[in-house]
Design a protein around this motif. Structure first.
Motif, PDB file in Angstrom:
ATOM      1  N   MET A 225       0.839  -1.178   0.000  1.00 56.62           N
ATOM      2  CA  MET A 225       0.000   0.000   0.000  1.00 56.62           C
ATOM      3  C   MET A 225       0.887   1.245   0.000  1.00 56.62           C
ATOM      4  SD  MET A 225      -2.963   1.144   2.679  1.00 56.62           S
ATOM      5  CE  MET A 225      -4.061  -0.151   2.172  1.00 56.62           C
ATOM      6  N   THR A 226       0.587   2.182  -0.858  1.00 51.00           N
ATOM      7  CA  THR A 226       1.350   3.412  -0.963  1.00 51.00           C
ATOM      8  C   THR A 226       0.931   4.384   0.129  1.00 51.00           C
ATOM      9  OG1 THR A 226       1.431   3.108  -3.345  1.00 51.00           O
ATOM     10  CG2 THR A 226       1.958   5.291  -2.517  1.00 51.00           C
ATOM     11  N   THR A 227       1.922   4.947   0.820  1.00 56.43           N
ATOM     12  CA  THR A 227       1.642   5.955   1.845  1.00 56.43           C
ATOM     13  C   THR A 227       1.589   7.318   1.184  1.00 56.43           C
ATOM     14  OG1 THR A 227       2.769   4.654   3.540  1.00 56.43           O
ATOM     15  CG2 THR A 227       2.464   7.001   3.988  1.00 56.43           C
ATOM     16  N   PRO A 228       0.464   8.007   1.236  1.00 55.75           N
ATOM     17  CA  PRO A 228       0.393   9.334   0.617  1.00 55.75           C
ATOM     18  C   PRO A 228       1.212  10.354   1.398  1.00 55.75           C
ATOM     19  CG  PRO A 228      -1.658   8.858   1.762  1.00 55.75           C
ATOM     20  CD  PRO A 228      -0.815   7.611   1.838  1.00 55.75           C
ATOM     21  N   VAL A 229       1.785  11.300   0.672  1.00 54.72           N
ATOM     22  CA  VAL A 229       2.555  12.384   1.279  1.00 54.72           C
ATOM     23  C   VAL A 229       1.707  13.645   1.232  1.00 54.72           C
ATOM     24  CG1 VAL A 229       4.663  13.762   1.173  1.00 54.72           C
ATOM     25  CG2 VAL A 229       4.727  11.330   0.560  1.00 54.72           C
ATOM     26  N   VAL A 230       1.433  14.195   2.402  1.00 55.57           N
ATOM     27  CA  VAL A 230       0.620  15.405   2.534  1.00 55.57           C
ATOM     28  C   VAL A 230       1.479  16.486   3.179  1.00 55.57           C
ATOM     29  CG1 VAL A 230      -1.415  16.452   3.609  1.00 55.57           C
ATOM     30  CG2 VAL A 230      -1.512  14.076   2.778  1.00 55.57           C
ATOM     31  N   SER A 231       1.565  17.630   2.524  1.00 55.64           N
ATOM     32  CA  SER A 231       2.275  18.770   3.099  1.00 55.64           C
ATOM     33  C   SER A 231       1.297  19.889   3.389  1.00 55.64           C
ATOM     34  CB  SER A 231       3.364  19.258   2.143  1.00 55.64           C
ATOM     35  OG  SER A 231       4.437  18.346   2.106  1.00 55.64           O
ATOM     36  N   ILE A 232       1.525  20.558   4.497  1.00 58.26           N
ATOM     37  CA  ILE A 232       0.681  21.664   4.925  1.00 58.26           C
ATOM     38  C   ILE A 232       1.537  22.921   4.859  1.00 58.26           C
ATOM     39  CG2 ILE A 232      -0.696  22.600   6.818  1.00 58.26           C
ATOM     40  CD1 ILE A 232      -0.843  19.522   7.748  1.00 58.26           C
ATOM     41  N   ALA A 233       1.279  23.748   3.853  1.00 53.88           N
ATOM     42  CA  ALA A 233       2.032  24.981   3.629  1.00 53.88           C
ATOM     43  C   ALA A 233       1.206  26.124   4.216  1.00 53.88           C
ATOM     44  CB  ALA A 233       2.271  25.184   2.136  1.00 53.88           C
ATOM     45  N   TYR A 234       1.689  26.706   5.303  1.00 52.82           N
ATOM     46  CA  TYR A 234       0.851  27.660   6.025  1.00 52.82           C
ATOM     47  C   TYR A 234       1.657  28.821   6.589  1.00 52.82           C
ATOM     48  CZ  TYR A 234       2.589  26.148  10.575  1.00 52.82           C
ATOM     49  OH  TYR A 234       3.405  25.904  11.655  1.00 52.82           O
ATOM     50  N   HIS A 235       0.931  29.875   6.933  1.00 52.79           N
ATOM     51  CA  HIS A 235       1.489  30.998   7.685  1.00 52.79           C
ATOM     52  C   HIS A 235       0.572  31.244   8.874  1.00 52.79           C
ATOM     53  CE1 HIS A 235       1.795  35.392   8.646  1.00 52.79           C
ATOM     54  NE2 HIS A 235       3.020  34.953   8.865  1.00 52.79           N
ATOM     55  N   SER A 236       1.165  31.582   9.991  1.00 54.77           N
ATOM     56  CA  SER A 236       0.405  31.921  11.191  1.00 54.77           C
ATOM     57  C   SER A 236       1.006  33.171  11.799  1.00 54.77           C
ATOM     58  CB  SER A 236       0.444  30.761  12.195  1.00 54.77           C
ATOM     59  OG  SER A 236      -0.333  31.058  13.331  1.00 54.77           O
ATOM     60  N   GLY A 237       0.212  34.216  11.911  1.00 55.81           N
ATOM     61  CA  GLY A 237       0.720  35.469  12.441  1.00 55.81           C
ATOM     62  C   GLY A 237       0.855  35.488  13.951  1.00 55.81           C
ATOM     63  N   TYR A 238      -0.124  34.928  14.651  1.00 55.98           N
ATOM     64  CA  TYR A 238      -0.148  35.018  16.115  1.00 55.98           C
ATOM     65  C   TYR A 238      -0.298  33.663  16.799  1.00 55.98           C
ATOM     66  CZ  TYR A 238      -0.696  39.922  15.000  1.00 55.98           C
ATOM     67  OH  TYR A 238      -0.501  41.178  14.499  1.00 55.98           O
ATOM     68  N   GLY A 239      -0.230  32.581  16.019  1.00 54.84           N
ATOM     69  CA  GLY A 239      -0.273  31.241  16.589  1.00 54.84           C
ATOM     70  C   GLY A 239      -1.602  30.520  16.460  1.00 54.84           C
ATOM     71  N   HIS A 240      -2.690  31.249  16.210  1.00 53.92           N
ATOM     72  CA  HIS A 240      -4.000  30.607  16.100  1.00 53.92           C
ATOM     73  C   HIS A 240      -4.062  29.683  14.875  1.00 53.92           C
ATOM     74  CE1 HIS A 240      -4.530  34.432  18.246  1.00 53.92           C
ATOM     75  NE2 HIS A 240      -5.409  33.773  18.985  1.00 53.92           N
ATOM     76  N   THR A 241      -3.567  30.168  13.748  1.00 53.91           N
ATOM     77  CA  THR A 241      -3.610  29.363  12.527  1.00 53.91           C
ATOM     78  C   THR A 241      -2.654  28.176  12.629  1.00 53.91           C
ATOM     79  OG1 THR A 241      -4.169  31.375  11.321  1.00 53.91           O
ATOM     80  CG2 THR A 241      -3.523  29.480   9.999  1.00 53.91           C
ATOM     81  N   ALA A 242      -1.581  28.316  13.400  1.00 52.44           N
ATOM     82  CA  ALA A 242      -0.669  27.191  13.629  1.00 52.44           C
ATOM     83  C   ALA A 242      -1.392  26.057  14.365  1.00 52.44           C
ATOM     84  CB  ALA A 242       0.555  27.646  14.420  1.00 52.44           C
ATOM     85  N   VAL A 243      -2.295  26.394  15.273  1.00 53.14           N
ATOM     86  CA  VAL A 243      -3.091  25.374  15.976  1.00 53.14           C
ATOM     87  C   VAL A 243      -3.946  24.615  14.968  1.00 53.14           C
ATOM     88  CG1 VAL A 243      -4.955  25.017  17.657  1.00 53.14           C
ATOM     89  CG2 VAL A 243      -3.088  26.606  18.175  1.00 53.14           C
ATOM     90  N   ILE A 244      -4.554  25.330  14.023  1.00 52.83           N
ATOM     91  CA  ILE A 244      -5.368  24.681  12.996  1.00 52.83           C
ATOM     92  C   ILE A 244      -4.493  23.829  12.084  1.00 52.83           C
ATOM     93  CG2 ILE A 244      -6.972  25.090  11.090  1.00 52.83           C
ATOM     94  CD1 ILE A 244      -8.090  25.733  13.895  1.00 52.83           C
ATOM     95  N   ALA A 245      -3.309  24.326  11.725  1.00 52.48           N
ATOM     96  CA  ALA A 245      -2.376  23.544  10.892  1.00 52.48           C
ATOM     97  C   ALA A 245      -1.997  22.239  11.588  1.00 52.48           C
ATOM     98  CB  ALA A 245      -1.126  24.366  10.586  1.00 52.48           C
ATOM     99  N   GLU A 246      -1.752  22.309  12.863  1.00 52.77           N
ATOM    100  CA  GLU A 246      -1.403  21.102  13.627  1.00 52.77           C
ATOM    101  C   GLU A 246      -2.576  20.129  13.652  1.00 52.77           C
ATOM    102  OE1 GLU A 246       0.141  18.081  15.679  1.00 52.77           O
ATOM    103  OE2 GLU A 246       1.313  19.724  14.808  1.00 52.77           O
ATOM    104  N   ALA A 247      -3.791  20.643  13.728  1.00 50.41           N
ATOM    105  CA  ALA A 247      -4.969  19.771  13.707  1.00 50.41           C
ATOM    106  C   ALA A 247      -5.107  19.081  12.351  1.00 50.41           C
ATOM    107  CB  ALA A 247      -6.224  20.572  14.031  1.00 50.41           C
ATOM    108  N   VAL A 248      -4.876  19.802  11.262  1.00 52.10           N
ATOM    109  CA  VAL A 248      -4.896  19.176   9.929  1.00 52.10           C
ATOM    110  C   VAL A 248      -3.833  18.091   9.863  1.00 52.10           C
ATOM    111  CG1 VAL A 248      -4.569  19.570   7.452  1.00 52.10           C
ATOM    112  CG2 VAL A 248      -5.828  21.249   8.803  1.00 52.10           C
TER     113      VAL A 248
END
Length: 194
Positions: free
Chosen positions: A1-24
């Motif tokens: 079975m092939t393992t898919p590679v997923v990258s999350i390319a993001y910017h977070s100004g104050y840390g809130h969006t980084a929390v969402i990136a970590e959840a993804v």
């Protein structure tokens, strides 16, 4: 079975969006993907190569003044080198955003991500959830409590830090990560079989 590679390319100004990136990231990893978090304002040559070999790229940014952050726009413009060679053609793409207001014009940011993906010839993966919190029996703790379809959207109060990101928004982002990883698995298996 092939393992898919997923990258999350993001910017977070104050840390809130980084929390969402970590959840993804968490959702995609739980679905069996190899996952990479890439801060676009600190991107290295090696991380560009990781994006190039990814099966799916999830774009993320806070919504500032009705669009993605300036740092994300700089990254988006830098992807033009990949656009010329159509290096990301037929990869999967998805997106997430965060702002202080319930709406905050987050849809425009998600549409910006969709347009970026379309210019690269990528295939967009939507959230795939019905809206929550839209009836008398609904709750602010429902998945997709803000009712977005194009991607995951989060609302974080502007007078609270990243620790106060709403748990339902975190769970919604985890759902997006799982959905992207599962879709990427189908695509990679299909390519291998073709």
């Amino acid at each position: 079975m092939t393992t898919p590679v997923v990258s999350i390319a993001y910017h977070s100004g104050y840390g809130h969006t980084a929390v969402i990136a970590e959840a993804v990231r968490s959702g995609a990893a739980a679905a069996g993907a190899e996952v990479h978090l890439i801060k676009v304002d600190e991107i290295t040559d090696e991380q560009w190569q990781t994006l190039d070999r990814s099966d799916a790229i999830v774009f993320g940014s806070p919504t500032y003044m009705g669009t993605a952050s300036g740092a994300f726009h700089v990254f988006a413009e830098a992807t033009s080198k990949r656009w010329f060679g159509q290096d990301w053609k037929d990869k999967l793409a998805a997106g997430f955003t965060n702002s202080a207001s319930k709406s905050g014009d987050k849809l425009h940011t998600l549409q910006f991500f969709q347009t970026l993906a379309a210019q690269h010839g990528m295939h967009w993966v939507n959230l795939g959830l019905l809206p929550g919190w839209n009836s008398s029996t609904g709750s602010e703790n429902d998945l997709n409590r803000l009712g977005f379809f194009a991607g995951a959207a989060a609302q974080s109060n502007n007078d609270q830090g990243p620790e106060a990101v709403h748990k339902a928004d975190i769970a919604t982002a985890e759902h997006l990560g799982r959905r992207v990883a599962e879709t990427a698995r189908v695509f990679t298996q299909g390519r291998a079989a073709a």
